[in-house]
Design a protein around this motif. Structure first.
Motif, mmCIF file in Angstrom:
data_model
loop_
_atom_site.group_PDB
_atom_site.id
_atom_site.type_symbol
_atom_site.label_atom_id
_atom_site.label_comp_id
_atom_site.label_asym_id
_atom_site.label_seq_id
_atom_site.Cartn_x
_atom_site.Cartn_y
_atom_site.Cartn_z
ATOM 1 N N THR A 45 21.404 92.621 18.220
ATOM 2 C CA THR A 45 21.770 93.669 17.259
ATOM 3 C C THR A 45 23.261 93.701 16.943
ATOM 4 O O THR A 45 23.665 94.282 15.941
ATOM 5 N N ASN A 46 24.099 93.080 17.772
ATOM 6 C CA ASN A 46 25.541 93.051 17.532
ATOM 7 C C ASN A 46 25.835 92.009 16.454
ATOM 8 O O ASN A 46 25.671 90.815 16.675
ATOM 9 N N GLN A 47 26.257 92.452 15.314
ATOM 10 C CA GLN A 47 26.508 91.567 14.173
ATOM 11 C C GLN A 47 28.000 91.339 13.919
ATOM 12 O O GLN A 47 28.417 91.102 12.787
ATOM 13 N N THR A 48 28.805 91.409 14.980
ATOM 14 C CA THR A 48 30.251 91.235 14.823
ATOM 15 C C THR A 48 30.568 89.897 14.136
ATOM 16 O O THR A 48 29.873 88.911 14.328
ATOM 17 N N THR A 49 31.598 89.906 13.348
ATOM 18 C CA THR A 49 32.041 88.681 12.678
ATOM 19 C C THR A 49 33.384 88.217 13.223
ATOM 20 O O THR A 49 33.961 87.266 12.700
ATOM 21 N N ASP A 50 33.885 88.888 14.265
ATOM 22 C CA ASP A 50 35.158 88.501 14.869
ATOM 23 C C ASP A 50 34.981 87.195 15.630
ATOM 24 O O ASP A 50 34.325 87.148 16.672
ATOM 25 N N LYS A 51 35.550 86.122 15.083
ATOM 26 C CA LYS A 51 35.359 84.785 15.633
ATOM 27 C C LYS A 51 35.863 84.672 17.077
ATOM 28 O O LYS A 51 35.207 84.054 17.908
ATOM 29 N N ALA A 52 36.999 85.259 17.381
ATOM 30 C CA ALA A 52 37.538 85.178 18.749
ATOM 31 C C ALA A 52 36.569 85.814 19.749
ATOM 32 O O ALA A 52 36.342 85.281 20.834
ATOM 33 N N THR A 53 35.978 86.939 19.361
ATOM 34 C CA THR A 53 35.023 87.624 20.239
ATOM 35 C C THR A 53 33.765 86.786 20.434
ATOM 36 O O THR A 53 33.322 86.572 21.567
ATOM 37 N N THR A 54 33.199 86.305 19.334
ATOM 38 C CA THR A 54 31.964 85.519 19.472
ATOM 39 C C THR A 54 32.220 84.214 20.217
ATOM 40 O O THR A 54 31.397 83.812 21.047
ATOM 41 N N ASP A 55 33.344 83.563 19.946
ATOM 42 C CA ASP A 55 33.678 82.328 20.670
ATOM 43 C C ASP A 55 33.774 82.588 22.170
ATOM 44 O O ASP A 55 33.258 81.812 22.975
ATOM 45 N N SER A 56 34.438 83.674 22.541
ATOM 46 C CA SER A 56 34.598 84.010 23.952
ATOM 47 C C SER A 56 33.243 84.314 24.610
ATOM 48 O O SER A 56 32.956 83.845 25.717
ATOM 49 N N LEU A 57 32.405 85.073 23.919
ATOM 50 C CA LEU A 57 31.095 85.427 24.478
ATOM 51 C C LEU A 57 30.198 84.203 24.612
ATOM 52 O O LEU A 57 29.480 84.055 25.603
ATOM 53 N N PHE A 58 30.234 83.310 23.633
ATOM 54 C CA PHE A 58 29.387 82.124 23.735
ATOM 55 C C PHE A 58 29.937 81.116 24.740
ATOM 56 O O PHE A 58 29.170 80.381 25.356
ATOM 57 N N LYS A 59 31.246 81.110 24.950
ATOM 58 C CA LYS A 59 31.801 80.296 26.040
ATOM 59 C C LYS A 59 31.276 80.820 27.377
ATOM 60 O O LYS A 59 30.851 80.050 28.245
ATOM 61 N N GLY A 60 31.269 82.133 27.526
ATOM 62 C CA GLY A 60 30.704 82.748 28.734
ATOM 63 C C GLY A 60 29.217 82.476 28.867
ATOM 64 O O GLY A 60 28.704 82.284 29.975
ATOM 65 N N HIS A 61 28.517 82.449 27.752
ATOM 66 C CA HIS A 61 27.085 82.125 27.729
ATOM 67 C C HIS A 61 26.854 80.720 28.304
ATOM 68 O O HIS A 61 25.990 80.522 29.163
ATOM 69 N N MET A 62 27.664 79.758 27.858
ATOM 70 C CA MET A 62 27.523 78.378 28.353
ATOM 71 C C MET A 62 27.890 78.286 29.834
ATOM 72 O O MET A 62 27.240 77.570 30.599
ATOM 73 N N GLN A 63 28.922 79.006 30.256
ATOM 74 C CA GLN A 63 29.294 79.018 31.671
ATOM 75 C C GLN A 63 28.186 79.632 32.521
ATOM 76 O O GLN A 63 27.906 79.158 33.626
ATOM 77 N N ASN A 64 27.546 80.667 31.990
ATOM 78 C CA ASN A 64 26.454 81.301 32.721
ATOM 79 C C ASN A 64 25.261 80.360 32.837
ATOM 80 O O ASN A 64 24.595 80.318 33.876
ATOM 81 N N ILE A 65 24.998 79.594 31.797
ATOM 82 C CA ILE A 65 23.931 78.596 31.865
ATOM 83 C C ILE A 65 24.220 77.624 33.004
ATOM 84 O O ILE A 65 23.345 77.350 33.835
ATOM 85 N N SER A 66 25.438 77.122 33.080
ATOM 86 C CA SER A 66 25.812 76.194 34.157
ATOM 87 C C SER A 66 25.659 76.848 35.525
ATOM 88 O O SER A 66 25.198 76.218 36.477
ATOM 89 N N ARG A 67 26.029 78.107 35.621
ATOM 90 C CA ARG A 67 25.911 78.827 36.896
ATOM 91 C C ARG A 67 24.444 78.955 37.309
ATOM 92 O O ARG A 67 24.091 78.716 38.469
ATOM 93 N N LEU A 68 23.577 79.313 36.366
ATOM 94 C CA LEU A 68 22.160 79.471 36.674
ATOM 95 C C LEU A 68 21.525 78.144 37.081
ATOM 96 O O LEU A 68 20.646 78.106 37.940
#
Length: 149
Positions: A50-73
């Protein structure tokens, strides 16, 4: 016709015997396999949140964390399959197959993902019965990936 049926039956019987001769009880037990070589997982269908933010820095940071979390799992042996989906009308973005037995265990794991916490992604989850050998492909992935995320 009868000769064909006899040949088919003999071939099927021989093949069935061959399959049982390669059965590795220690491996099956270590992977949690049932008598069919299967076990329960949780299939997670990631979709646009539901979060439709268009702030590139925010989305880049969150998806970087997403990839790191995948590696952790993966490192804690809870995630056995992950990957994105092509654009589709249902807004599904990717899948996870988690090596857990319950939807609650899966919910606890996916809630560690920054993109899910921030609601950039959401998840539909299903119990899924698949091959207990599925996690065995993971050591080979590093050998075929030229570049990491």
């Amino acid at each position: 016709m009868a000769a064909t049926l006899i040949c088919f039956t003999i071939g099927f019987h021989t093949n069935a015997q061959t399959n049982t001769s390669v059965y590795d009880k220690a491996l099956a037990d270590s992977l949690g396999a049932d008598e069919y070589g299967m076990k329960m997982y949780v299939l997670v269908m990631l979709k646009t949140g539901t979060n439709q933010t268009t702030d590139k820095a925010t989305t880049d940071s969150l998806f970087k964390g997403h990839m790191q979390n995948i590696s952790r799992l993966v490192s804690i042996k809870k995630l056995v399959v992950a990957g994105p989906l092509q654009k589709n009308e249902k807004n599904y973005r990717g899948i996870f197959i988690l090596d857990v037995n319950t939807l609650e265990e899966a919910r606890l794991l996916i809630n560690t993902d920054p993109a899910i916490k921030a609601k950039l992604l959401d998840a539909d989850m299903f119990l899924w019965y698949g091959s207990a050998a599925l996690p065995e492909y993971l050591p080979y992935h590093e050998k075929v990936q030229k570049q990491s995320h």
